[in-house]
Design a protein around this motif. Structure first.
Motif, mmCIF file in Angstrom:
data_model
loop_
_atom_site.group_PDB
_atom_site.id
_atom_site.type_symbol
_atom_site.label_atom_id
_atom_site.label_comp_id
_atom_site.label_asym_id
_atom_site.label_seq_id
_atom_site.Cartn_x
_atom_site.Cartn_y
_atom_site.Cartn_z
ATOM 1 N N PHE A 6 0.835 -1.194 0.000
ATOM 2 C CA PHE A 6 0.000 0.000 0.000
ATOM 3 C C PHE A 6 0.876 1.253 0.000
ATOM 4 O O PHE A 6 1.953 1.272 0.594
ATOM 5 N N TYR A 35 0.383 5.329 1.026
ATOM 6 C CA TYR A 35 -0.468 6.322 1.650
ATOM 7 C C TYR A 35 0.227 7.679 1.580
ATOM 8 O O TYR A 35 1.457 7.772 1.591
ATOM 9 N N ALA A 65 -3.912 12.552 9.335
ATOM 10 C CA ALA A 65 -3.837 11.100 9.220
ATOM 11 C C ALA A 65 -3.515 10.711 7.770
ATOM 12 O O ALA A 65 -3.719 11.490 6.845
ATOM 13 N N PRO A 66 -3.022 9.495 7.565
ATOM 14 C CA PRO A 66 -2.731 9.039 6.203
ATOM 15 C C PRO A 66 -4.000 8.875 5.374
ATOM 16 O O PRO A 66 -5.062 8.532 5.897
ATOM 17 N N PHE A 114 -5.339 6.903 1.779
ATOM 18 C CA PHE A 114 -5.001 5.811 0.880
ATOM 19 C C PHE A 114 -4.750 6.320 -0.531
ATOM 20 O O PHE A 114 -5.513 7.125 -1.061
ATOM 21 N N LYS A 147 1.484 -5.756 3.793
ATOM 22 C CA LYS A 147 0.781 -6.696 4.667
ATOM 23 C C LYS A 147 1.552 -8.009 4.642
ATOM 24 O O LYS A 147 1.772 -8.588 3.578
ATOM 25 N N LEU A 206 -0.159 -4.805 8.699
ATOM 26 C CA LEU A 206 0.568 -3.808 7.923
ATOM 27 C C LEU A 206 1.905 -3.503 8.584
ATOM 28 O O LEU A 206 1.956 -3.155 9.761
ATOM 29 N N TRP A 257 4.916 -0.881 8.336
ATOM 30 C CA TRP A 257 5.051 0.464 7.771
ATOM 31 C C TRP A 257 6.502 0.864 7.555
ATOM 32 O O TRP A 257 7.370 0.588 8.398
ATOM 33 N N PHE A 309 -8.235 -0.721 13.681
ATOM 34 C CA PHE A 309 -6.865 -0.677 14.160
ATOM 35 C C PHE A 309 -6.634 0.663 14.867
ATOM 36 O O PHE A 309 -7.150 1.693 14.452
ATOM 37 N N LEU A 358 1.502 0.602 15.326
ATOM 38 C CA LEU A 358 0.261 -0.099 15.615
ATOM 39 C C LEU A 358 0.204 -0.420 17.107
ATOM 40 O O LEU A 358 1.147 -0.977 17.663
ATOM 41 N N GLU A 370 -0.343 -5.043 20.570
ATOM 42 C CA GLU A 370 1.039 -5.227 20.150
ATOM 43 C C GLU A 370 1.941 -5.291 21.386
ATOM 44 O O GLU A 370 1.596 -4.794 22.463
ATOM 45 N N ILE A 408 -4.489 7.577 15.894
ATOM 46 C CA ILE A 408 -5.216 7.427 14.637
ATOM 47 C C ILE A 408 -5.837 6.048 14.584
ATOM 48 O O ILE A 408 -5.187 5.045 14.905
ATOM 49 N N GLU A 424 -7.076 -0.536 4.513
ATOM 50 C CA GLU A 424 -7.427 0.185 5.720
ATOM 51 C C GLU A 424 -7.670 1.641 5.380
ATOM 52 O O GLU A 424 -6.850 2.262 4.689
ATOM 53 N N PHE A 425 -8.758 2.187 5.885
ATOM 54 C CA PHE A 425 -9.042 3.604 5.697
ATOM 55 C C PHE A 425 -8.925 4.274 7.059
ATOM 56 O O PHE A 425 -9.434 3.776 8.063
ATOM 57 N N PHE A 426 -8.248 5.423 7.044
ATOM 58 C CA PHE A 426 -7.899 6.064 8.291
ATOM 59 C C PHE A 426 -8.875 7.159 8.683
ATOM 60 O O PHE A 426 -9.408 7.879 7.837
ATOM 61 N N GLY A 427 -9.084 7.284 9.997
ATOM 62 C CA GLY A 427 -9.768 8.452 10.524
ATOM 63 C C GLY A 427 -8.817 9.632 10.513
ATOM 64 O O GLY A 427 -7.621 9.472 10.245
#
Lengths: 109, 116
Positions: free
Chosen positions: A33, A35, A42-43, A45, A91, A97, A99, B34, B46, B59, B93, B105-108
């Motif tokens: 991915f 971002y 925030a990131p 996509f 992933k 994920l 990073w 997440f 994470l 984690e 986040i 994954e879509f982030f807030g």
């Protein structure tokens, strides 16, 4: 261990093209991915690659070579608003994920 | 589509108090949510993964009794920072995915927590 490498910072000129590389070594692969993250936000996509090849989406394209553990994000016709950090994430076999630290892209007029 | 909201967007609290952060998926059902933490100029870290109706998976190094996560419905997850201290000040986040192991994954928008 698992590792994602991408350059810390890059500089490019408005209107030009820039390629941000990402190499990865992970336990398993279930997609890569990209971002975009603006400072303090925030990131968001950008793209997802799971098969080898190029995925094009407007001014942004992303390429993947699984055999080489390599991807790049290509940004064309750069605009000042493209100044941001670009995060590469993979992933792994556990579908978690992993990073990269992100590449800060600075666009100059 | 794929909109995730967080509330509050920023919060300032006194040391020792608890803070609750909400994460909502507005237009899809989030099987998995997440929670991440990001310190200035550092990468996303994470903290935990939560699946609707089950306990969160934390984690290594993240205290589950300090960071309480509840994922009671397919559209809402909450993170409660209990007895917050200045070192907990960070950008928190959440992200959500609609299911399937490789789904995006879509982030807030994130919540900036400052503990005085």
């Amino acid at each position: 261990g698992q590792n994602i490498d991408q350059p810390t910072e890059m500089t490019a000129t408005e209107g030009a093209i820039v390629q941000i590389n990402c190499t990865y070594q992970t336990s398993g692969f279930n997609g890569l991915f990209w971002y975009q993250q603006h400072a303090g936000e925030a990131p968001t996509f950008l793209s997802y690659n799971v098969l080898d090849g190029l995925e094009e989406k407007g001014r942004f394209s992303s390429f993947l070579s699984r055999s080489k553990g390599y991807s790049y994000l290509l940004l064309k016709e750069l605009q000042m608003k493209d100044s941001a950090s670009y995060l590469c994430a993979v992933k792994d076999s556990n579908y978690q994920l992993i990073w990269g630290a992100g590449t800060k892209l600075i666009i100059k007029p | 589509g794929a909109v995730v909201s967080q509330h509050p967007s920023w919060v300032i609290c006194k040391s020792g108090t608890s803070v609750k952060i909400e994460c909502r998926s507005l237009d899809f059902q989030a099987t998995t949510m997440f929670w991440y933490r990001q310190f200035p100029k550092q990468s996303l870290m994470l903290m935990a993964t939560s699946n609707e109706g089950s306990k969160a998976t934390y984690e290594q190094g993240v205290e589950k009794d300090k960071f309480l996560i509840n994922h009671a419905s397919l559209t809402l997850s909450t993170l409660t920072v209990t007895s917050a201290h200045p070192e907990d000040s960070s950008f928190y986040i959440c992200s959500a995915s609609s299911g399937g192991s490789t789904v995006t994954e879509f982030f807030g928008p994130g919540t900036r927590l400052t503990v005085l």
